[in-house]
Design an enzyme around this catalytic site. Structure first.
Site, short mmCIF file in Angstrom:
data_model
loop_
_atom_site.label_atom_id
_atom_site.label_comp_id
_atom_site.label_asym_id
_atom_site.label_seq_id
_atom_site.Cartn_x
_atom_site.Cartn_y
_atom_site.Cartn_z
N HIS A 282 0.85 -1.19 0.00
CA HIS A 282 0.00 0.00 0.00
C HIS A 282 0.89 1.24 0.00
O HIS A 282 1.92 1.27 0.68
CB HIS A 282 -0.90 -0.03 1.25
N ARG A 333 -2.58 1.42 -4.58
CA ARG A 333 -2.37 -0.02 -4.65
C ARG A 333 -2.54 -0.46 -6.09
O ARG A 333 -3.10 0.26 -6.92
CB ARG A 333 -3.38 -0.76 -3.76
N LYS A 336 -5.95 -0.02 -8.49
CA LYS A 336 -6.83 0.96 -7.84
C LYS A 336 -6.83 2.25 -8.66
O LYS A 336 -6.09 2.40 -9.64
CB LYS A 336 -6.37 1.23 -6.41
N ASP A 339 -5.60 8.91 -6.92
CA ASP A 339 -6.07 9.65 -5.75
C ASP A 339 -5.02 10.71 -5.44
O ASP A 339 -3.83 10.41 -5.31
CB ASP A 339 -6.26 8.71 -4.55
N CYS A 341 -4.14 12.27 -2.82
CA CYS A 341 -3.33 12.19 -1.60
C CYS A 341 -2.04 11.40 -1.83
O CYS A 341 -1.03 11.64 -1.16
CB CYS A 341 -4.12 11.59 -0.45
N TYR A 342 -2.05 10.48 -2.81
CA TYR A 342 -0.85 9.70 -3.09
C TYR A 342 0.21 10.51 -3.83
O TYR A 342 1.32 10.01 -4.06
CB TYR A 342 -1.20 8.42 -3.84
N ASP A 418 -9.47 14.54 -3.98
CA ASP A 418 -9.00 13.25 -4.46
C ASP A 418 -8.94 13.25 -5.99
O ASP A 418 -7.90 13.04 -6.60
CB ASP A 418 -9.96 12.19 -3.92
N ASP A 425 -11.35 18.56 0.71
CA ASP A 425 -11.26 18.35 2.15
C ASP A 425 -9.86 18.73 2.62
O ASP A 425 -8.95 18.91 1.80
CB ASP A 425 -11.62 16.92 2.56
N HIS A 428 -6.92 15.97 1.79
CA HIS A 428 -6.42 15.96 0.42
C HIS A 428 -5.76 17.29 0.05
O HIS A 428 -4.86 17.32 -0.79
CB HIS A 428 -7.54 15.63 -0.56
#
Length: 481
Positions: A282, A333, A336, A339, A341-342, A418, A425, A428
């Site tokens: 992850h 991952r 997936k 996103d 945040c990654y 995201d 938010d 993020h």
């Protein structure tokens, strides 16, 4: 052998890079939907009609109708982020935020760190209030004094927990290192609180140790850590403890014993790290593991991460394949969706990997300008070959990541998200900006830019291991080491 000069050249983000598959599944359908929602943001700025350009100017994404450089909405992001830090008699958060009652230090960290990257630190009264709020979140193990240790909890009267402790300490590091002339009271209060609680933190951290016989050739002891008393054991706790302990100079041999062995055993067959041995790889856990290993190997005198026993080839391969070829952002991952945040969790992990075995400095750097058709400035260093894409020295396409953050992750009303279909938010907002900072600054070469519009998009340099600004880390090292 085929002459590469004769091959067609594709700009990343074109349909050539959309996902391909043999059989249609729920996963492939969701991926197609995500690519479709990002596609409208990848339009060529120069091809837009005048009315469309004026609309982008009105929103603040372009500085004028002749510009082709997408702007970071600094002021709007600042206004949005400050909502979490206002006193309740000035502005209240929506009732739905009650679900984050046990994440108060996190909300403060997400917003204050993001504001710090934007060079928009709040006023002195707000910072003093933050220190008092965090002090109220401190909980002693015995409920009386610091003799049995203690840590910061998610809210007043709750259990001390490694995650909000990490967030609280990072916030206090930011405030303690603020200009003492502009913030005399808050900076001193924050520094004093850290000095008073560091020994209690060490006592508490030692009580979270969970020793076991390691699954390694030497049969040596491995030690994981609980997130809180009677809580789960995972690599997040190890990272949070390593980060705080190294900043406050309490990373003792007793605390470190077995740490490194446990983290190495969390690497999976894919190459990334799971939260515990034999779990799925992850992006978030991989960052935590890699950052912890970087701290531990340095403290133990190792020059390279390879000496820890980690499989760097598999790790590197897994990390670089997390960048989405079409969208440009990262997934967390395998199989997936992208996103925002990654941008930090994976981008930061690759940055840590890029610093492995070197003492190269990284600073705020701006390269000579080269615009792509979507209005995001590409940056090139003096050493870049003219035929290269100028993406930088990290093992991901830095320009493509910046494009995703600026075009797909920005909410035109302020805040980041995201992906385009999601709401903004604080979480993020923090990690999109952190990832953007890493992409702009780590392993870069300082160069004066000829484009003021490009300069406005450059953020402060966030340390890829601690995720606070580099100067904040240097301040803590000067005061506690």
């Amino acid at each position: 052998m085929e002459d590469k000069r004769l091959l067609p050249m594709y700009e990343p983000g074109t349909p050539k890079y959309k996902s391909k598959y043999i059989e249609c599944t729920t996963t492939t359908s969701l991926q197609e939907l995500t690519e479709a929602e990002c596609a409208p943001f990848f339009v060529s700025i120069s091809s837009l009609d005048h009315a469309s350009k004026l609309q982008l100017v009105r929103l603040g994404l372009l500085s004028n109708d002749h510009s082709t450089t997408i702007q970071l909405l600094r002021k709007k992001h600042g206004v949005y982020l400050r909502r979490a830090l206002y006193k309740k008699d000035v502005q209240k958060l929506a009732g739905s935020f009650v679900t984050l009652d046990s994440s108060r230090p996190w909300m403060i960290y997400w917003t204050l760190h993001a504001l710090d990257l934007l060079d928009d630190i709040p006023d002195e009264d707000t910072l003093v209030g933050i220190v008092h709020t965090l002090e109220a979140c401190w909980t002693n193990v015995n409920g009386v004094d610091d003799s049995l240790g203690g840590g910061f909890s998610g809210g007043v009267g709750q259990l001390p927990h490694c995650a909000p402790t990490y967030a609280a300490v990072n916030v206090l590091c930011i405030i303690a290192s603020c200009d003492s002339e502009e913030h005399p009271q808050s900076s001193q209060l924050a520094l004093d609180l850290l000095k008073r609680k560091r020994n209690a933190l060490l006592t508490w951290y030692l009580s979270l140790r969970c020793e076991r016989m390691g699954d390694n050739e030497k049969g040596s002891m491995a030690c994981g850590f609980r997130m809180h008393h009677d809580g789960e054991i995972d690599v997040r706790a190890t990272y949070c403890i390593c980060s705080v302990a190294s900043l406050l100079n309490i990373l003792t041999q007793e605390l470190m014993e077995g740490m490194l062995e446990h983290v190495v055993e969390c690497q999976t067959y894919e190459g990334g790290f799971g939260g515990e041995p034999f779990a799925e790889a992850h992006g978030g856990y991989t960052f935590c593991a890699l950052a912890a290993l970087q701290i531990l190997t340095k403290v133990q005198g190792m020059k390279h991460l390879e000496e820890s026993g980690v499989n760097l080839v598999a790790l590197r391969d897994w990390l670089v394949h997390r960048q989405m070829a079409y969208e440009g952002g990262f997934q967390g991952r395998s199989n997936k969706l992208v996103d925002g945040c990654y941008s930090f969790w994976v981008g930061g992990a690759i940055a840590v990997l890029g610093l492995n075995g070197s003492d190269l400095p990284f600073d705020s750097g701006v390269y000579e300008d080269c615009h792509d058709s979507c209005g995001v400035t590409r940056r090139k260093s003096d050493d870049d070959d003219e035929e290269e894409d100028g993406s930088g020295l990290l093992l991901f396409h830095q320009d493509l990541l910046e494009r995703y953050v600026l075009l797909c992750a920005q909410d035109v009303n302020g805040g980041l998200r995201d992906k385009p279909s999601k709401s903004r938010d604080f979480y993020h907002s923090c990690y999109n900006l952190s990832g953007l900072s890493v992409s702009q600054n780590v392993l870069s070469m300082k160069r004066k830019s000829s484009d003021e519009e490009c300069d406005k998009n450059v953020l402060g340099a966030s340390h890829p291991i601690y995720n606070i600004r580099v100067e904040r880390v240097k301040f803590m090292i000067r005061h506690f080491h």
